[in-house]
Design a protein around this motif. Structure first.
Motif, PDB file in Angstrom:
ATOM      1  N   VAL A   1      45.813  30.531  43.311  1.00 24.94           N
ATOM      2  CA  VAL A   1      45.329  31.705  42.566  1.00 24.94           C
ATOM      3  C   VAL A   1      43.829  31.537  42.350  1.00 24.94           C
ATOM      4  O   VAL A   1      43.378  30.502  41.847  1.00 24.94           O
ATOM      5  CB  VAL A   1      46.054  31.850  41.218  1.00 24.94           C
ATOM      6  CG1 VAL A   1      45.596  33.113  40.493  1.00 24.94           C
ATOM      7  CG2 VAL A   1      47.565  31.882  41.421  1.00 24.94           C
ATOM      8  N   THR A   2      43.077  32.555  42.719  1.00 25.05           N
ATOM      9  CA  THR A   2      41.622  32.483  42.627  1.00 25.05           C
ATOM     10  C   THR A   2      41.096  33.554  41.681  1.00 25.05           C
ATOM     11  O   THR A   2      41.852  34.338  41.099  1.00 25.05           O
ATOM     12  CB  THR A   2      40.978  32.654  44.016  1.00 25.05           C
ATOM     13  OG1 THR A   2      41.272  33.979  44.497  1.00 25.05           O
ATOM     14  CG2 THR A   2      41.539  31.628  44.996  1.00 25.05           C
ATOM     15  N   VAL A   3      39.778  33.597  41.568  1.00 28.34           N
ATOM     16  CA  VAL A   3      39.116  34.543  40.670  1.00 28.34           C
ATOM     17  C   VAL A   3      39.294  35.989  41.138  1.00 28.34           C
ATOM     18  O   VAL A   3      38.969  36.928  40.404  1.00 28.34           O
ATOM     19  CB  VAL A   3      37.619  34.171  40.545  1.00 28.34           C
ATOM     20  CG1 VAL A   3      36.877  34.549  41.817  1.00 28.34           C
ATOM     21  CG2 VAL A   3      36.991  34.833  39.333  1.00 28.34           C
ATOM     22  N   ASP A   4      39.835  36.174  42.322  1.00 24.89           N
ATOM     23  CA  ASP A   4      40.050  37.523  42.846  1.00 24.89           C
ATOM     24  C   ASP A   4      41.027  38.332  42.001  1.00 24.89           C
ATOM     25  O   ASP A   4      41.103  39.556  42.150  1.00 24.89           O
ATOM     26  CB  ASP A   4      40.567  37.463  44.291  1.00 24.89           C
ATOM     27  CG  ASP A   4      39.485  36.975  45.252  1.00 24.89           C
ATOM     28  OD1 ASP A   4      38.310  37.286  45.000  1.00 24.89           O
ATOM     29  OD2 ASP A   4      39.822  36.280  46.229  1.00 24.89           O
ATOM     30  N   VAL A   5      41.814  37.670  41.139  1.00 27.46           N
ATOM     31  CA  VAL A   5      42.778  38.409  40.315  1.00 27.46           C
ATOM     32  C   VAL A   5      42.076  39.237  39.245  1.00 27.46           C
ATOM     33  O   VAL A   5      42.706  40.085  38.607  1.00 27.46           O
ATOM     34  CB  VAL A   5      43.796  37.451  39.657  1.00 27.46           C
ATOM     35  CG1 VAL A   5      44.614  36.734  40.721  1.00 27.46           C
ATOM     36  CG2 VAL A   5      43.086  36.445  38.741  1.00 27.46           C
ATOM     37  N   PHE A   6      40.758  39.001  39.038  1.00 19.21           N
ATOM     38  CA  PHE A   6      39.996  39.773  38.060  1.00 19.21           C
ATOM     39  C   PHE A   6      38.924  40.588  38.773  1.00 19.21           C
ATOM     40  O   PHE A   6      38.427  40.191  39.822  1.00 19.21           O
ATOM     41  CB  PHE A   6      39.332  38.854  37.025  1.00 19.21           C
ATOM     42  CG  PHE A   6      40.310  38.074  36.192  1.00 19.21           C
ATOM     43  CD1 PHE A   6      41.100  38.716  35.255  1.00 19.21           C
ATOM     44  CD2 PHE A   6      40.446  36.711  36.360  1.00 19.21           C
ATOM     45  CE1 PHE A   6      41.998  38.002  34.494  1.00 19.21           C
ATOM     46  CE2 PHE A   6      41.342  35.987  35.601  1.00 19.21           C
ATOM     47  CZ  PHE A   6      42.126  36.639  34.667  1.00 19.21           C
ATOM     48  N   GLU A   7      38.573  41.710  38.166  1.00 19.81           N
ATOM     49  CA  GLU A   7      37.540  42.578  38.707  1.00 19.81           C
ATOM     50  C   GLU A   7      36.511  42.880  37.628  1.00 19.81           C
ATOM     51  O   GLU A   7      36.805  42.762  36.425  1.00 19.81           O
ATOM     52  CB  GLU A   7      38.153  43.892  39.211  1.00 19.81           C
ATOM     53  CG  GLU A   7      39.140  43.724  40.353  1.00 19.81           C
ATOM     54  CD  GLU A   7      39.750  45.040  40.775  1.00 19.81           C
ATOM     55  OE1 GLU A   7      39.451  46.064  40.105  1.00 19.81           O
ATOM     56  OE2 GLU A   7      40.517  45.066  41.753  1.00 19.81           O
ATOM     57  N   GLU A   8      35.337  43.280  38.060  1.00 21.20           N
ATOM     58  CA  GLU A   8      34.292  43.647  37.111  1.00 21.20           C
ATOM     59  C   GLU A   8      34.754  44.830  36.257  1.00 21.20           C
ATOM     60  O   GLU A   8      35.313  45.793  36.769  1.00 21.20           O
ATOM     61  CB  GLU A   8      33.010  44.001  37.856  1.00 21.20           C
ATOM     62  CG  GLU A   8      32.395  42.830  38.599  1.00 21.20           C
ATOM     63  CD  GLU A   8      31.103  43.199  39.295  1.00 21.20           C
ATOM     64  OE1 GLU A   8      30.596  44.316  39.026  1.00 21.20           O
ATOM     65  OE2 GLU A   8      30.584  42.378  40.087  1.00 21.20           O
ATOM     66  N   GLY A   9      34.538  44.704  34.954  1.00 26.73           N
ATOM     67  CA  GLY A   9      34.961  45.742  34.035  1.00 26.73           C
ATOM     68  C   GLY A   9      36.289  45.468  33.361  1.00 26.73           C
ATOM     69  O   GLY A   9      36.645  46.144  32.392  1.00 26.73           O
ATOM     70  N   ASP A  10      37.050  44.472  33.864  1.00 26.17           N
ATOM     71  CA  ASP A  10      38.324  44.132  33.238  1.00 26.17           C
ATOM     72  C   ASP A  10      38.098  43.615  31.822  1.00 26.17           C
ATOM     73  O   ASP A  10      37.048  43.024  31.511  1.00 26.17           O
ATOM     74  CB  ASP A  10      39.059  43.066  34.049  1.00 26.17           C
ATOM     75  CG  ASP A  10      39.695  43.635  35.299  1.00 26.17           C
ATOM     76  OD1 ASP A  10      39.731  44.875  35.422  1.00 26.17           O
ATOM     77  OD2 ASP A  10      40.146  42.845  36.148  1.00 26.17           O
ATOM     78  N   ARG A  11      39.078  43.820  30.974  1.00 27.93           N
ATOM     79  CA  ARG A  11      39.064  43.262  29.624  1.00 27.93           C
ATOM     80  C   ARG A  11      40.015  42.068  29.588  1.00 27.93           C
ATOM     81  O   ARG A  11      41.190  42.196  29.969  1.00 27.93           O
ATOM     82  CB  ARG A  11      39.494  44.312  28.601  1.00 27.93           C
ATOM     83  CG  ARG A  11      38.521  45.480  28.489  1.00 27.93           C
ATOM     84  CD  ARG A  11      37.256  45.071  27.763  1.00 27.93           C
ATOM     85  NE  ARG A  11      36.267  46.158  27.723  1.00 27.93           N
ATOM     86  CZ  ARG A  11      35.175  46.127  26.968  1.00 27.93           C
ATOM     87  NH1 ARG A  11      34.929  45.080  26.204  1.00 27.93           N
ATOM     88  NH2 ARG A  11      34.312  47.137  27.002  1.00 27.93           N
ATOM     89  N   VAL A  12      39.524  40.939  29.167  1.00 33.70           N
ATOM     90  CA  VAL A  12      40.319  39.714  29.183  1.00 33.70           C
ATOM     91  C   VAL A  12      40.299  39.054  27.812  1.00 33.70           C
ATOM     92  O   VAL A  12      39.449  39.356  26.961  1.00 33.70           O
ATOM     93  CB  VAL A  12      39.803  38.719  30.250  1.00 33.70           C
ATOM     94  CG1 VAL A  12      39.910  39.316  31.634  1.00 33.70           C
ATOM     95  CG2 VAL A  12      38.365  38.305  29.957  1.00 33.70           C
ATOM     96  N   ALA A  13      41.251  38.149  27.613  1.00 35.31           N
ATOM     97  CA  ALA A  13      41.287  37.297  26.422  1.00 35.31           C
ATOM     98  C   ALA A  13      41.057  35.867  26.882  1.00 35.31           C
ATOM     99  O   ALA A  13      41.714  35.393  27.819  1.00 35.31           O
ATOM    100  CB  ALA A  13      42.625  37.417  25.709  1.00 35.31           C
ATOM    101  N   VAL A  14      40.108  35.186  26.248  1.00 34.75           N
ATOM    102  CA  VAL A  14      39.747  33.822  26.629  1.00 34.75           C
ATOM    103  C   VAL A  14      40.127  32.879  25.496  1.00 34.75           C
ATOM    104  O   VAL A  14      39.685  33.050  24.352  1.00 34.75           O
ATOM    105  CB  VAL A  14      38.241  33.708  26.936  1.00 34.75           C
ATOM    106  CG1 VAL A  14      37.906  32.297  27.398  1.00 34.75           C
ATOM    107  CG2 VAL A  14      37.830  34.720  27.995  1.00 34.75           C
TER     108      VAL A  14
END
Length: 206
Positions: free
Chosen positions: A95-108
């Motif tokens: 699994v790579t960073v490709d699962v996220f896109e610019e503009g996504d909202r994430v919880a860290v």
């Protein structure tokens, strides 16, 4: 919900097309190996277990070695289970960073910086006396009275006082993904995230 493990690299700032500056945190996100896939039929719930950063075999127990060998991946330093994800993966996948896109909202999520024993001004944002008049020569940062009268003759549990600060699990929610660099396994998120440099963080799509 997409999820990924990463390492906090540090902070910097970037500029958009209109010249607006944005403060960001740089995270080395993945690549993560799928070390286990849990299903309701076999485990009672659905989850994906991800491993991040290679570990030396001599620092891995026999049980862990067998677990990683069954997945067909090298031993990993950090293993975290993510429940109810929408990752369509199989055992041993990457699994790579490709699962996220610019503009996504994430919880860290991460472990906040440990600050040791701190007083009430730093730990609970007490104001302190703020004035050295009327004989107050060394009480500016003191907590003040904490006790009760003869009834109940005790200090209530949970009273805000000095103590160990930091080193807790903290989740920063609704963080915007500013940019991604799949070739370098980097993701830039707006603002600060919990933890110190090189700290391990968990990233989930909000």
């Amino acid at each position: 919900m997409s999820a990924l493990l990463g390492r906090k690299v540090g902070m910097t700032s970037v500029f958009d097309a209109s010249g607006r500056q944005t403060v960001v945190t740089v995270i080395e996100a993945g690549p993560c190996a799928v070390t286990q896939v849990k299903t309701p039929e076999t485990d009672g719930y659905s989850a994906v277990q991800l491993g991040f950063q290679d570990a030396k075999i001599k620092r891995t127990t026999k049980a862990q070695q067998g677990h990683f060998e069954a997945a067909g991946v090298s031993p990993k330093k950090h293993v975290v289970e993510f429940r109810d994800t929408d990752l369509d993966v199989s055992l041993g996948d990457e699994v790579t960073v490709d699962v996220f896109e610019e503009g996504d909202r994430v919880a860290v999520s991460g472990t906040s910086k440990g600050k040791g024993f701190q007083g009430v001004v730093k730990r609970h944002n007490f104001k302190g006396v703020g004035d050295a008049t009327h004989g107050q020569h060394n009480r500016q940062r003191a907590p003040g009275s904490i006790g009760q009268a003869s009834d109940p003759s005790r200090v209530f549990k949970g009273t805000k006082m000095g103590g160990r600060t930091g080193g807790d699990r903290v989740t920063q929610k609704n963080v915007r993904v500013v940019r991604t660099f799949p070739d370098n396994n980097l993701i830039l998120v707006k603002g600060a995230v919990p933890g110190h440099k090189n700290g391990i963080v968990e990233i989930r799509r909000a």
